[in-house]
Design a protein around this motif. Structure first.
Motif, PDB file in Angstrom:
ATOM      1  N   PHE A 197       0.842  -1.198   0.000  1.00  0.00           N
ATOM      2  CA  PHE A 197       0.000   0.000   0.000  1.00  0.00           C
ATOM      3  C   PHE A 197       0.875   1.245   0.000  1.00  0.00           C
ATOM      4  O   PHE A 197       2.061   1.201   0.346  1.00  0.00           O
ATOM      5  CB  PHE A 197      -0.929   0.013   1.222  1.00  0.00           C
ATOM      6  CG  PHE A 197      -0.226   0.077   2.551  1.00  0.00           C
ATOM      7  CD1 PHE A 197       0.096   1.295   3.132  1.00  0.00           C
ATOM      8  CD2 PHE A 197       0.130  -1.089   3.220  1.00  0.00           C
ATOM      9  CE1 PHE A 197       0.746   1.356   4.342  1.00  0.00           C
ATOM     10  CE2 PHE A 197       0.787  -1.043   4.440  1.00  0.00           C
ATOM     11  CZ  PHE A 197       1.096   0.192   5.007  1.00  0.00           C
ATOM     12  N   SER A 198       0.268   2.335  -0.397  1.00  0.00           N
ATOM     13  CA  SER A 198       0.974   3.617  -0.393  1.00  0.00           C
ATOM     14  C   SER A 198       0.090   4.678   0.247  1.00  0.00           C
ATOM     15  O   SER A 198      -1.128   4.523   0.335  1.00  0.00           O
ATOM     16  CB  SER A 198       1.332   4.048  -1.824  1.00  0.00           C
ATOM     17  OG  SER A 198       0.148   4.248  -2.580  1.00  0.00           O
ATOM     18  N   ALA A 199       0.716   5.737   0.719  1.00  0.00           N
ATOM     19  CA  ALA A 199      -0.007   6.869   1.290  1.00  0.00           C
ATOM     20  C   ALA A 199       0.490   8.142   0.611  1.00  0.00           C
ATOM     21  O   ALA A 199       1.673   8.259   0.272  1.00  0.00           O
ATOM     22  CB  ALA A 199       0.211   6.950   2.802  1.00  0.00           C
ATOM     23  N   VAL A 200      -0.415   9.078   0.389  1.00  0.00           N
ATOM     24  CA  VAL A 200      -0.103  10.322  -0.313  1.00  0.00           C
ATOM     25  C   VAL A 200       0.108  11.443   0.694  1.00  0.00           C
ATOM     26  O   VAL A 200      -0.629  11.559   1.681  1.00  0.00           O
ATOM     27  CB  VAL A 200      -1.238  10.689  -1.287  1.00  0.00           C
ATOM     28  CG1 VAL A 200      -0.960  12.031  -1.956  1.00  0.00           C
ATOM     29  CG2 VAL A 200      -1.407   9.596  -2.332  1.00  0.00           C
ATOM     30  N   ASP A 201       1.110  12.257   0.457  1.00  0.00           N
ATOM     31  CA  ASP A 201       1.357  13.445   1.271  1.00  0.00           C
ATOM     32  C   ASP A 201       0.341  14.515   0.875  1.00  0.00           C
ATOM     33  O   ASP A 201       0.318  14.978  -0.269  1.00  0.00           O
ATOM     34  CB  ASP A 201       2.783  13.933   1.013  1.00  0.00           C
ATOM     35  CG  ASP A 201       3.183  15.084   1.943  1.00  0.00           C
ATOM     36  OD1 ASP A 201       2.296  15.850   2.360  1.00  0.00           O
ATOM     37  OD2 ASP A 201       4.390  15.209   2.230  1.00  0.00           O
ATOM     38  N   ASP A 202      -0.513  14.911   1.785  1.00  0.00           N
ATOM     39  CA  ASP A 202      -1.580  15.870   1.475  1.00  0.00           C
ATOM     40  C   ASP A 202      -1.033  17.232   1.039  1.00  0.00           C
ATOM     41  O   ASP A 202      -1.744  18.015   0.400  1.00  0.00           O
ATOM     42  CB  ASP A 202      -2.495  16.063   2.688  1.00  0.00           C
ATOM     43  CG  ASP A 202      -3.344  14.842   2.961  1.00  0.00           C
ATOM     44  OD1 ASP A 202      -3.507  14.016   2.046  1.00  0.00           O
ATOM     45  OD2 ASP A 202      -3.850  14.712   4.095  1.00  0.00           O
ATOM     46  N   GLU A 207       3.457  19.465  -8.901  1.00  0.00           N
ATOM     47  CA  GLU A 207       4.512  18.914  -9.754  1.00  0.00           C
ATOM     48  C   GLU A 207       5.209  17.708  -9.116  1.00  0.00           C
ATOM     49  O   GLU A 207       5.978  17.011  -9.773  1.00  0.00           O
ATOM     50  CB  GLU A 207       5.567  19.988 -10.088  1.00  0.00           C
ATOM     51  CG  GLU A 207       6.344  20.534  -8.896  1.00  0.00           C
ATOM     52  CD  GLU A 207       5.671  21.759  -8.280  1.00  0.00           C
ATOM     53  OE1 GLU A 207       6.364  22.509  -7.578  1.00  0.00           O
ATOM     54  OE2 GLU A 207       4.465  21.964  -8.550  1.00  0.00           O
ATOM     55  N   ASP A 208       4.970  17.466  -7.811  1.00  0.00           N
ATOM     56  CA  ASP A 208       5.575  16.321  -7.144  1.00  0.00           C
ATOM     57  C   ASP A 208       4.817  15.045  -7.506  1.00  0.00           C
ATOM     58  O   ASP A 208       3.595  15.041  -7.610  1.00  0.00           O
ATOM     59  CB  ASP A 208       5.543  16.495  -5.621  1.00  0.00           C
ATOM     60  CG  ASP A 208       6.477  17.593  -5.153  1.00  0.00           C
ATOM     61  OD1 ASP A 208       7.434  17.887  -5.887  1.00  0.00           O
ATOM     62  OD2 ASP A 208       6.234  18.152  -4.061  1.00  0.00           O
ATOM     63  N   THR A 209       5.545  13.980  -7.691  1.00  0.00           N
ATOM     64  CA  THR A 209       4.902  12.706  -8.004  1.00  0.00           C
ATOM     65  C   THR A 209       5.386  11.643  -7.030  1.00  0.00           C
ATOM     66  O   THR A 209       6.372  11.827  -6.322  1.00  0.00           O
ATOM     67  CB  THR A 209       5.226  12.254  -9.444  1.00  0.00           C
ATOM     68  OG1 THR A 209       6.639  12.094  -9.574  1.00  0.00           O
ATOM     69  CG2 THR A 209       4.710  13.256 -10.457  1.00  0.00           C
ATOM     70  N   GLY A 210       4.705  10.555  -7.026  1.00  0.00           N
ATOM     71  CA  GLY A 210       5.101   9.455  -6.149  1.00  0.00           C
ATOM     72  C   GLY A 210       4.391   9.507  -4.815  1.00  0.00           C
ATOM     73  O   GLY A 210       3.684  10.475  -4.486  1.00  0.00           O
ATOM     74  N   ALA A 211       4.574   8.453  -4.042  1.00  0.00           N
ATOM     75  CA  ALA A 211       3.899   8.312  -2.762  1.00  0.00           C
ATOM     76  C   ALA A 211       4.740   8.901  -1.635  1.00  0.00           C
ATOM     77  O   ALA A 211       5.962   8.968  -1.716  1.00  0.00           O
ATOM     78  CB  ALA A 211       3.622   6.838  -2.479  1.00  0.00           C
TER      79      ALA A 211
END
Length: 354
Positions: A197-202, A207-211
């Motif tokens: 699983f991954s979590a996203v930085d709110d 322009e930022d990508t990735g978890a």
């Protein structure tokens, strides 16, 4: 003759991880040469003791399993106006009744026991009273005679009466468990799976990508068979002959078995299963479980109903071979009859008549 009460339960668990091994995966076992998911008897008993059914129905009749009696005695004595030095000296003597103490913590000066002691409410109260007497300067006996002022062979702690305890330094006060709980296993072949699983930085910019975080967790699912055997006479004896308290305890146990599960990874998987099938049996013959029904894993669909069929088939075959000795019974089978109230009443009547 001894009266035994047996419970056989079949419960479905969706994706979950209620009881983890040292690697964080669902516990497993190999049965009949096939991998199964497993829940340890320890985790099941812990879940029962922590259940709302025990908390509500057995208030003031549950023990405490702890290494921290010493610091609780110190806090109790200081709260009554005893100086800290006297409180610690008294707590040293009394806490040692339940097992050896480790060296004091350099910062807090608190001590913990080297073993996890199961202490009944009566013993906890007696420990506090003895500590008060010692702090007040009263002379008390030493060693074995001192233990007799606190330790009890039977009292009103229902969970200790059910699941027993061992005091390595005071074996005379051990309690034999009146309730035997088997490890629960899936009736069919089952293995754990991995979830990445991954979590996203709110606060990520567009322009930022990735978890912001990557992780993994294990889970499994299946139909579990759970077996529990109660020695009704020993349960009553462990409660100092209080039959009605034993009845109250067994009714709480019956209700909790059907509706309680170990809570590992509860927030991640929200597993709240209810038993689909319960068979309760009472008799004076030697106990027997029905795990043999699943030594060859169930393969046909639907797994749940085929598991019920396998259990009942094995039961009939054993009865044909040995004679039907378990003549008193009550059954719950969701969609086909029986109620939990019926199971609970049957359990209570069995203990009351033991």
């Amino acid at each position: 003759m001894t009266t035994f009460l047996q419970f056989h339960l079949l419960t479905t668990y969706g994706p979950s991880n209620p009881n983890r091994d040292d690697q964080g995966r669902p516990k497993q076992a190999t049965v009949g040469g096939a991998p199964r998911l497993r829940m340890s008897s320890q985790s099941v008993k812990r879940a029962l003791r922590e259940s709302a059914f025990f908390a509500l129905d057995l208030a003031d009749h549950e023990g405490k399993r702890t290494k921290r009696l010493y610091q609780n005695l110190v806090e109790h004595l200081v709260g009554t106006g005893v100086s800290e030095d006297k409180a610690r000296a008294a707590a040293d003597q009394v806490a040692a009744i339940f097992g050896k103490l480790e060296a004091p913590n350099k910062e807090t000066k608190n001590r913990i026991s080297t073993t996890l002691a199961f202490i009944s409410p009566d013993e906890w109260k007696l420990a506090e009273e003895l500590a008060e007497k010692i702090a007040a300067g009263e002379k008390v006996p030493a060693d074995k005679e001192l233990k007799k002022l606190v330790l009890r062979r039977a009292d009103g702690a229902v969970d200790i009466a059910m699941f027993g305890r061992m005091l390595a330094d005071s074996p005379d006060y051990n309690r034999d468990a009146a309730v035997q709980v088997a490890h629960a296993i899936t009736t069919h072949q089952a293995q754990s799976e991995e979830d990445w699983f991954s979590a996203v930085d709110d606060l990520n910019k567009s322009e930022d990508t990735g978890a912001g975080h990557l992780g993994e967790t294990s889970f499994g699912s299946g139909v579990y068979y759970q077996y529990v055997c109660v020695n009704c006479d020993l349960l009553i004896s462990n409660l100092a002959g209080d039959r009605e308290l034993a009845v109250k305890g067994i009714e709480a146990l019956a209700g909790a078995l059907a509706r309680t599960a170990p809570k590992g990874k509860q927030n991640s998987f929200a597993h709240h299963p209810l038993a689909h099938y319960i068979l309760a049996e009472a008799g004076t013959q030697a106990p027997r479980d029905l795990s043999g029904a699943f030594f060859s894993p169930v393969r046909a669909q639907p797994l749940l109903e085929k598991s019920v069929e396998a259990l009942e088939k094995t039961r009939r075959e054993i009865d044909d071979a040995y004679g039907k000795v378990w003549k008193a019974e009550e059954k719950l089978h969701v969609g086909k009859g029986g109620t939990l109230d019926g199971i609970t009443a049957f359990a209570g009547a069995t203990v009351r008549g033991a």
